[in-house]
Design a protein around this motif. Structure first.
Motif, PDB file in Angstrom:
ATOM      1  N   GLY A 212      -1.577   8.465  -2.263  1.00  0.00           N
ATOM      2  CA  GLY A 212      -1.134   9.212  -3.437  1.00  0.00           C
ATOM      3  C   GLY A 212      -1.875  10.521  -3.601  1.00  0.00           C
ATOM      4  O   GLY A 212      -1.264  11.577  -3.862  1.00  0.00           O
ATOM      5  N   VAL A 213      -3.198  10.478  -3.438  1.00  0.00           N
ATOM      6  CA  VAL A 213      -4.006  11.695  -3.588  1.00  0.00           C
ATOM      7  C   VAL A 213      -3.658  12.710  -2.510  1.00  0.00           C
ATOM      8  O   VAL A 213      -3.541  13.917  -2.783  1.00  0.00           O
ATOM      9  CB  VAL A 213      -5.508  11.337  -3.553  1.00  0.00           C
TER      10      VAL A 213
ATOM     11  N   SER B 207       0.829  -1.208   0.000  1.00  0.00           N
ATOM     12  CA  SER B 207       0.000   0.000   0.000  1.00  0.00           C
ATOM     13  C   SER B 207       0.863   1.257   0.000  1.00  0.00           C
ATOM     14  O   SER B 207       0.514   2.269  -0.634  1.00  0.00           O
ATOM     15  CB  SER B 207      -0.951  -0.002   1.200  1.00  0.00           C
TER      16      SER B 207
ATOM     17  N   ILE C  37       2.104   1.621  -3.532  1.00  0.00           N
ATOM     18  CA  ILE C  37       1.006   2.071  -4.389  1.00  0.00           C
ATOM     19  C   ILE C  37       0.811   3.577  -4.220  1.00  0.00           C
ATOM     20  O   ILE C  37       0.583   4.315  -5.192  1.00  0.00           O
ATOM     21  CB  ILE C  37      -0.295   1.309  -4.059  1.00  0.00           C
ATOM     22  N   GLY C  38       0.914   4.065  -2.975  1.00  0.00           N
ATOM     23  CA  GLY C  38       0.765   5.493  -2.724  1.00  0.00           C
ATOM     24  C   GLY C  38       1.830   6.314  -3.421  1.00  0.00           C
ATOM     25  O   GLY C  38       1.540   7.381  -3.994  1.00  0.00           O
TER      26      GLY C  38
ATOM     27  N   LEU D  43      -0.290  10.836 -10.629  1.00  0.00           N
ATOM     28  CA  LEU D  43      -1.249  11.944 -10.602  1.00  0.00           C
ATOM     29  C   LEU D  43      -0.598  13.259 -11.024  1.00  0.00           C
ATOM     30  O   LEU D  43      -1.192  14.045 -11.774  1.00  0.00           O
ATOM     31  CB  LEU D  43      -1.860  12.077  -9.207  1.00  0.00           C
TER      32      LEU D  43
ATOM     33  N   ALA E  67       1.099   6.243  -7.109  1.00  0.00           N
ATOM     34  CA  ALA E  67      -0.091   7.045  -7.400  1.00  0.00           C
ATOM     35  C   ALA E  67       0.233   8.535  -7.384  1.00  0.00           C
ATOM     36  O   ALA E  67      -0.273   9.303  -8.226  1.00  0.00           O
ATOM     37  CB  ALA E  67      -1.195   6.735  -6.391  1.00  0.00           C
ATOM     38  N   SER E  68       1.080   8.963  -6.450  1.00  0.00           N
ATOM     39  CA  SER E  68       1.418  10.392  -6.380  1.00  0.00           C
ATOM     40  C   SER E  68       2.195  10.834  -7.629  1.00  0.00           C
ATOM     41  O   SER E  68       1.938  11.906  -8.190  1.00  0.00           O
ATOM     42  CB  SER E  68       2.233  10.674  -5.119  1.00  0.00           C
TER      43      SER E  68
ATOM     44  N   ILE F 151      -5.520  -1.084  -2.686  1.00  0.00           N
ATOM     45  CA  ILE F 151      -5.752  -0.053  -3.707  1.00  0.00           C
ATOM     46  C   ILE F 151      -6.337   1.208  -3.073  1.00  0.00           C
ATOM     47  O   ILE F 151      -5.911   2.329  -3.385  1.00  0.00           O
ATOM     48  CB  ILE F 151      -6.671  -0.595  -4.808  1.00  0.00           C
ATOM     49  N   LEU F 152      -7.311   1.021  -2.162  1.00  0.00           N
ATOM     50  CA  LEU F 152      -7.975   2.185  -1.574  1.00  0.00           C
ATOM     51  C   LEU F 152      -7.010   3.007  -0.720  1.00  0.00           C
ATOM     52  O   LEU F 152      -6.915   4.232  -0.878  1.00  0.00           O
ATOM     53  CB  LEU F 152      -9.172   1.737  -0.742  1.00  0.00           C
TER      54      LEU F 152
ATOM     55  N   THR G  67      -4.284   4.527  -2.909  1.00  0.00           N
ATOM     56  CA  THR G  67      -4.791   5.665  -3.683  1.00  0.00           C
ATOM     57  C   THR G  67      -4.928   6.898  -2.805  1.00  0.00           C
ATOM     58  O   THR G  67      -4.579   8.017  -3.229  1.00  0.00           O
ATOM     59  CB  THR G  67      -6.145   5.306  -4.324  1.00  0.00           C
ATOM     60  N   TYR G  68      -5.442   6.695  -1.585  1.00  0.00           N
ATOM     61  CA  TYR G  68      -5.579   7.867  -0.699  1.00  0.00           C
ATOM     62  C   TYR G  68      -4.202   8.464  -0.402  1.00  0.00           C
ATOM     63  O   TYR G  68      -4.043   9.693  -0.389  1.00  0.00           O
ATOM     64  CB  TYR G  68      -6.270   7.497   0.615  1.00  0.00           C
TER      65      TYR G  68
END
Length: 571
Positions: free
Chosen positions: A417-418, A338, A341-342, A349, A345-346, A410-411, A414-415
């Motif tokens: 990264g966002v 996780s 993934i973060g 994005l 994702a960052s 994933i959740l 993703t958070y």
């Protein structure tokens, strides 16, 4: 153990007309020595499972004829008795009334529960050719008789019954608790013993395998009863429920067959044993467990695991530890995946939205090498969850990463990264730079001086040098990412349990694993030579509020996901 118990009985009963010594050590074996000295052993008729008895041919010193001393299972020895010796020394014929009385006494003793042995003798001329057998000068006919084990049952017939012995073999105090924990954990306990059915059932009730008053219909069998059933019925009785069972008066081959049925049905049987005859079943079981103290070398060689203290509770403790290790392995994997993934994702994005590069390679390397490693390692020391032994066993084909676990990866990733990108953008917006300008930062050279307030030139807002804007934004983004990874580590102390039920300080190594990266990160922020290497800037109070605003919601998200996991698992 049986022979030792009988020797203790001999010391308790004593020998008529013989006083015991005053010395306690000598008294421990005094009467056994007296009895042995008065008899000379001529031959031993070894135990066999078919007749369930063994005997010793012996001659009293000074006598001309031998006596046969027999001990064995009451249900096997009693039918071979033709007489009863009373307490006054007289002998009467074995009538049907006597048989009923002795059977009732045996059943009452078995229900206590006591392991019962019947004792009988056959004396003098009743032994036929063996009455005068001398081990030092045997006759051919006598030798043939003693070498033919199929004739032992006929030799041990026409006996005179002399008594019943009840041996108490108490379970360890912790066994009842261990049996209860097995039931909570969804582990069936199947007891396989050579004891009689009443004794086995009484022991099973005593240690909690069967609750008091519960019907034993379809759950308690002798080996002969169970294997007289059809193969389909045996499989149904053994596998189509989750109740404990008891099998009594079993043969070694019965254990193998029971293990085979369980494995064929997809179960994972762990088999315990200590004798040579247990070795095939230990080898066939998914997990063979041999006794380390009482076990034979053959059993130990056949087993997958050796129990050093011969204690059933240790097996249950090993199950709990194994479950904890598996959950810690999942926590380690979940945390790293996780987190990565973060980070991915960052980066994705910022590229997708056209923003400036929020995290440069050296900063990402810092996160992966310094702030990921210690917490992930510390998660391997998580203690077992409070509900660890109240969950059913996982299936042998269950995936390490389930669909819900993948969704969690994933959740949360993703958070992360966002939130990292959000913190980066928030710094720019707080300085009056809108999203439209941030997305077109590459054209900053074409902007007017006043378009970006607070900077000498528009492009200074996106530079990493002293006095330029990107250093602070990147520092806030990196610090937000580091703080979220530390919070993720603290939440990963349990996969399902809330932080209110299992707080982070349950694992003191995790606290150390989080503290060290935070201190290292603070040194990078506030020690100018290191800050220059990583292109970072010291954070002001407002920046720390931004870090908290974007990172702390991750804890709420983790708690909601844990609640969902408990709900799906029916906890």
């Amino acid at each position: 153990p049986t022979e030792a118990a009988l020797k203790v009985l001999a010391e308790k009963v004593g020998v008529h007309g013989t006083a015991g010594p005053a010395d306690a050590a000598a008294a421990a074996t005094h009467y056994s020595s007296v009895l042995n000295a008065g008899h000379e052993r001529q031959a031993t008729l070894e135990f066999s499972r078919s007749r369930k008895s063994m005997s010793v041919l012996s001659r009293q010193v000074g006598a001309r004829l031998n006596s046969l001393f027999v001990k064995g299972a009451p249900e096997s020895v009693l039918p071979r008795c033709s007489a009863v010796r009373l307490s006054d020394g007289s002998t009467v014929p074995m009538s049907e009334a006597w048989r009923r009385k002795l059977r009732a006494q045996f059943e009452e003793m078995a229900r206590r529960p006591l392991r019962c042995l019947a004792l009988a003798v056959k004396e003098g001329k009743a032994l036929g050719p063996l009455a005068t057998y001398d081990k030092d000068a045997p006759r051919p006919a006598q030798t043939r008789l003693l070498s033919d084990t199929s004739r032992f049952a006929s030799i041990e017939s026409g006996l005179t019954f002399v008594g019943l012995v009840g041996i108490k073999d108490p379970a360890r105090p912790e066994v009842t608790t261990a049996i209860g924990r097995c039931k909570q954990a969804g582990i069936r306990v199947v007891m396989i013993t050579g004891d009689t059915k009443p004794t086995a059932e009484a022991i099973a009730r005593e240690i909690g395998i069967f609750p008091e008053g519960e019907s034993l219909q379809g759950r308690s069998f002798t080996g002969a009863e169970f294997f007289a059933l059809s193969a389909e019925k045996r499989r149904e009785l053994l596998t189509e429920h989750r109740h404990s069972m008891v099998f009594s008066r079993t043969e070694p081959r019965d254990k193998q067959e029971l293990v085979k049925i369980l494995r064929t049905a997809g179960e994972v049987p762990a088999m315990t044993g200590d004798g040579v005859n247990d070795a095939p079943a230990l080898k066939q079981a998914a997990i063979g467990v041999a006794m380390g103290i009482a076990g034979t070398e053959v059993a130990k060689e056949a087993a997958d695991m050796i129990l050093a203290d011969d204690n059933f509770a240790t097996i249950v403790a090993a199950v709990e530890e194994g479950r904890a290790i598996y959950m810690n392995m999942k926590a380690f994997i979940r945390y790293l995946i996780s987190s990565n993934i973060g980070e991915v994702a960052s980066i994705f994005l910022t590229a997708l939205l056209g923003f400036p590069e929020g995290l440069i390679p050296v900063q990402l390397l810092w996160v992966n090498l310094v702030t990921d490693g210690p917490p992930a390692t510390a998660l391997g020391f998580n203690p077992p969850d409070p509900g660890n032994m109240r969950r059913p066993p996982r299936g042998r084909t269950d995936p390490l990463v389930s669909r819900f676990t993948l969704f969690r990866y994933i959740l949360t990733g993703t958070y992360v990264g966002v939130a990292t990108v959000g913190a980066f953008v928030h710094v720019y917006r707080s300085r009056g730079i809108p999203l439209s300008m941030l997305a077109n930062w590459g054209a900053c050279s074409e902007w007017q001086v006043g378009d970006v307030p607070g900077f000498a030139s528009a492009c200074d807002a996106f530079g990493t040098g002293p006095g330029q804007g990107k250093a602070v934004a990147s520092t806030v983004a990196l610090t937000t990412l580091v703080c979220m990874e530390m919070l993720r580590a603290l939440c990963a102390v349990s996969e399902r349990e809330s932080l209110l039920r299992k707080p982070p300080w349950a694992n003191r190594y995790l606290l150390l694993g989080v503290t060290v990266p935070i201190l290292l990160h603070m040194s990078v922020l506030y020690y100018p030579p290191l800050a220059a290497i990583f292109k970072l800037a010291p954070l002001a109070r407002d920046n720390w509020w931004t870090v908290a605003m974007f990172s702390l919601p991750l804890v709420l998200l983790e708690e909601l996901l844990k609640f969902a996991a408990r709900t799906l698992a029916g906890e």
